[in-house]
Scaffold this motif. Structure first.
Motif, PDB file in Angstrom:
ATOM      1  N   ASN A  30       0.815  -1.211   0.000  1.00  0.00           N
ATOM      2  CA  ASN A  30       0.000   0.000   0.000  1.00  0.00           C
ATOM      3  C   ASN A  30       0.846   1.257   0.000  1.00  0.00           C
ATOM      4  OD1 ASN A  30      -2.407  -1.413  -0.025  1.00  0.00           O
ATOM      5  ND2 ASN A  30      -2.518  -1.549   2.206  1.00  0.00           N
ATOM      6  N   LYS A  31       2.010   1.202   0.662  1.00  0.00           N
ATOM      7  CA  LYS A  31       2.887   2.372   0.680  1.00  0.00           C
ATOM      8  C   LYS A  31       3.395   2.699  -0.721  1.00  0.00           C
ATOM      9  CE  LYS A  31       4.546   1.996   5.431  1.00  0.00           C
ATOM     10  NZ  LYS A  31       5.707   1.725   6.307  1.00  0.00           N
ATOM     11  N   ASN A  32       3.417   1.683  -1.602  1.00  0.00           N
ATOM     12  CA  ASN A  32       3.884   1.897  -2.960  1.00  0.00           C
ATOM     13  C   ASN A  32       2.785   2.443  -3.863  1.00  0.00           C
ATOM     14  OD1 ASN A  32       6.389   1.021  -2.281  1.00  0.00           O
ATOM     15  ND2 ASN A  32       6.129  -1.046  -3.068  1.00  0.00           N
ATOM     16  N   THR A  33       1.592   2.607  -3.319  1.00  0.00           N
ATOM     17  CA  THR A  33       0.477   3.186  -4.047  1.00  0.00           C
ATOM     18  C   THR A  33      -0.139   4.278  -3.184  1.00  0.00           C
ATOM     19  OG1 THR A  33       0.052   1.018  -5.035  1.00  0.00           O
ATOM     20  CG2 THR A  33      -1.662   2.683  -5.258  1.00  0.00           C
ATOM     21  N   VAL A  34       0.040   5.524  -3.603  1.00  0.00           N
ATOM     22  CA  VAL A  34      -0.411   6.663  -2.802  1.00  0.00           C
ATOM     23  C   VAL A  34      -1.388   7.510  -3.603  1.00  0.00           C
ATOM     24  CG1 VAL A  34       0.306   8.716  -1.537  1.00  0.00           C
ATOM     25  CG2 VAL A  34       1.813   6.708  -1.608  1.00  0.00           C
ATOM     26  N   GLU A 137       7.639  17.568  -8.864  1.00  0.00           N
ATOM     27  CA  GLU A 137       7.448  17.604  -7.411  1.00  0.00           C
ATOM     28  C   GLU A 137       5.970  17.488  -7.048  1.00  0.00           C
ATOM     29  OE1 GLU A 137       9.327  21.167  -6.133  1.00  0.00           O
ATOM     30  OE2 GLU A 137      11.352  20.432  -6.518  1.00  0.00           O
ATOM     31  N   ILE A 138       5.123  18.182  -7.812  1.00  0.00           N
ATOM     32  CA  ILE A 138       3.682  18.121  -7.551  1.00  0.00           C
ATOM     33  C   ILE A 138       3.152  16.714  -7.808  1.00  0.00           C
ATOM     34  CG2 ILE A 138       1.426  18.912  -8.391  1.00  0.00           C
ATOM     35  CD1 ILE A 138       2.712  21.656  -8.860  1.00  0.00           C
ATOM     36  N   LEU A 139       3.677  16.068  -8.850  1.00  0.00           N
ATOM     37  CA  LEU A 139       3.231  14.720  -9.201  1.00  0.00           C
ATOM     38  C   LEU A 139       4.032  13.649  -8.461  1.00  0.00           C
ATOM     39  CD1 LEU A 139       2.609  15.122 -13.042  1.00  0.00           C
ATOM     40  CD2 LEU A 139       0.984  15.316 -11.148  1.00  0.00           C
ATOM     41  N   ARG A 140       4.884  14.084  -7.529  1.00  0.00           N
ATOM     42  CA  ARG A 140       5.631  13.198  -6.630  1.00  0.00           C
ATOM     43  C   ARG A 140       6.574  12.248  -7.352  1.00  0.00           C
ATOM     44  NH1 ARG A 140       1.570  12.110  -1.506  1.00  0.00           N
ATOM     45  NH2 ARG A 140       0.677  14.209  -1.489  1.00  0.00           N
ATOM     46  N   ALA A 141       7.248  12.775  -8.380  1.00  0.00           N
ATOM     47  CA  ALA A 141       8.239  11.989  -9.115  1.00  0.00           C
ATOM     48  C   ALA A 141       9.497  12.836  -9.320  1.00  0.00           C
ATOM     49  CB  ALA A 141       7.671  11.536 -10.455  1.00  0.00           C
ATOM     50  N   PRO A 142      10.177  13.218  -8.228  1.00  0.00           N
ATOM     51  CA  PRO A 142      11.343  14.102  -8.324  1.00  0.00           C
ATOM     52  C   PRO A 142      12.512  13.460  -9.071  1.00  0.00           C
ATOM     53  CG  PRO A 142      11.206  13.140  -6.142  1.00  0.00           C
ATOM     54  CD  PRO A 142       9.937  12.757  -6.856  1.00  0.00           C
ATOM     55  N   PHE A 143      13.388  14.305  -9.591  1.00  0.00           N
ATOM     56  CA  PHE A 143      14.567  13.808 -10.306  1.00  0.00           C
ATOM     57  C   PHE A 143      15.759  14.713 -10.014  1.00  0.00           C
ATOM     58  CE2 PHE A 143      12.265  16.670 -13.133  1.00  0.00           C
ATOM     59  CZ  PHE A 143      13.255  17.520 -13.599  1.00  0.00           C
ATOM     60  N   TYR A 144      16.932  14.244 -10.360  1.00  0.00           N
ATOM     61  CA  TYR A 144      18.168  15.007 -10.131  1.00  0.00           C
ATOM     62  C   TYR A 144      18.959  15.093 -11.422  1.00  0.00           C
ATOM     63  CZ  TYR A 144      23.004  15.934  -8.830  1.00  0.00           C
ATOM     64  OH  TYR A 144      24.267  16.452  -8.789  1.00  0.00           O
ATOM     65  N   LEU A 145      19.372  16.317 -11.758  1.00  0.00           N
ATOM     66  CA  LEU A 145      20.195  16.535 -12.943  1.00  0.00           C
ATOM     67  C   LEU A 145      21.623  16.897 -12.519  1.00  0.00           C
ATOM     68  CD1 LEU A 145      17.877  18.676 -15.257  1.00  0.00           C
ATOM     69  CD2 LEU A 145      18.370  16.239 -15.432  1.00  0.00           C
ATOM     70  N   PRO A 146      22.627  16.432 -13.264  1.00  0.00           N
ATOM     71  CA  PRO A 146      24.009  16.831 -12.960  1.00  0.00           C
ATOM     72  C   PRO A 146      24.221  18.305 -13.252  1.00  0.00           C
ATOM     73  CG  PRO A 146      23.902  15.601 -15.014  1.00  0.00           C
ATOM     74  CD  PRO A 146      22.540  15.497 -14.388  1.00  0.00           C
ATOM     75  N   ILE A 173      -2.877   9.228  -8.512  1.00  0.00           N
ATOM     76  CA  ILE A 173      -2.405   8.055  -7.787  1.00  0.00           C
ATOM     77  C   ILE A 173      -0.950   7.821  -8.173  1.00  0.00           C
ATOM     78  CG2 ILE A 173      -2.668   5.579  -7.440  1.00  0.00           C
ATOM     79  CD1 ILE A 173      -5.633   5.994  -8.246  1.00  0.00           C
ATOM     80  N   LEU A 174      -0.089   7.718  -7.187  1.00  0.00           N
ATOM     81  CA  LEU A 174       1.329   7.460  -7.418  1.00  0.00           C
ATOM     82  C   LEU A 174       1.583   5.967  -7.334  1.00  0.00           C
ATOM     83  CD1 LEU A 174       4.196   8.678  -7.774  1.00  0.00           C
ATOM     84  CD2 LEU A 174       4.375   8.617  -5.277  1.00  0.00           C
ATOM     85  N   LEU A 175       2.256   5.435  -8.335  1.00  0.00           N
ATOM     86  CA  LEU A 175       2.508   4.002  -8.396  1.00  0.00           C
ATOM     87  C   LEU A 175       4.006   3.755  -8.555  1.00  0.00           C
ATOM     88  CD1 LEU A 175       0.577   1.545  -8.359  1.00  0.00           C
ATOM     89  CD2 LEU A 175       0.760   1.494 -10.846  1.00  0.00           C
ATOM     90  N   GLU A 176       4.590   3.011  -7.627  1.00  0.00           N
ATOM     91  CA  GLU A 176       6.008   2.647  -7.704  1.00  0.00           C
ATOM     92  C   GLU A 176       6.173   1.433  -8.618  1.00  0.00           C
ATOM     93  OE1 GLU A 176       8.605   4.049  -6.404  1.00  0.00           O
ATOM     94  OE2 GLU A 176       7.987   5.246  -4.677  1.00  0.00           O
TER      95      GLU A 176
END
Length: 204
Positions: A30-34, A137-146, A173-176
């Motif tokens: 369930n934690k993997n689906t928010v 960030e709003i869609l809860r899928a952050p990323f990092y760029l060099p 719905i956020l899905l891992e």
């Protein structure tokens, strides 16, 4: 006799361990689906592979959003293949996949070739990194760029998350690590195809 008792004891202990463990496994799943809400002032406009400004989602359609980049050889093809397999299934509603490039070096030609690879079942977008980072960030899928200047040689870090935007554009719905099977389960379980549509895509 002692051996038999020992076996019974081991079986009893194993059964108890399984009973105790199952709730934790469900909790982990369930934690993997928010489920979460989208802010009212959400800028959904980016640039398409054809250089046109458009919303990453369309009201009345379920949209699965994934952030990545066209030269990615790891997570991106794996997730997108799962999404494509999901799209090829029969569904009771209209579902789209939106791919948002987080690589500033991805051109519109790159995005168009990317769409062709997936038989135009994926809509590809790009835009300013600031806009995309805020959106991620709003869609809860952050990323990092060099650091600037090193992006061609360094690794771009991003998640394996996919965000399901419901038809009203207000809830998500956020899905891992999404798979075709899990997406089908979420769409069915949550009745995602039956949201109420009463407004246009929002921008700042």
């Amino acid at each position: 006799m002692k051996i038999l008792r020992a076996c019974r004891f081991i079986i009893a202990v194993s059964s108890i361990c399984i009973i105790i463990t199952i709730p934790f496994l469900f909790s982990f799943w369930n934690k993997n689906t928010v489920e979460f809400s989208i802010p009212e002032k959400f800028n959904s406009i980016l640039t398409t592979s054809r250089g046109e400004s458009d919303s990453i989602y369309r009201l009345g359609r379920t949209t699965i959003v994934f952030f990545g980049f066209t030269r990615c050889r790891g997570i991106c093809p794996k997730i997108l293949n799962e999404l494509q397999n999901f799209l090829e299934e029969d569904h009771d509603c209209s579902i789209e996949v939106t791919f948002i490039s987080i690589d500033p070096s991805d051109t519109e030609s790159d995005l168009l070739r990317f769409e062709q690879i997936y038989n135009y079942q994926v809509r590809a977008f790009h835009g300013s990194i600031q806009t995309i980072q805020t959106m991620a960030e709003i869609l809860r899928a952050p990323f990092y760029l060099p650091a600037p200047g090193n992006i061609e040689k360094a690794v771009i870090n991003h998640t394996s998350r996919a965000t399901i935007l419901r038809e009203d554009g207000r809830n998500a719905i956020l899905l891992e690590n999404p798979t075709a099977k899990r997406l089908h389960e979420e769409i069915t379980k949550r009745n995602i195809c039956y949201a109420t549509v009463d407004e246009k895509p929002r921008t700042f």
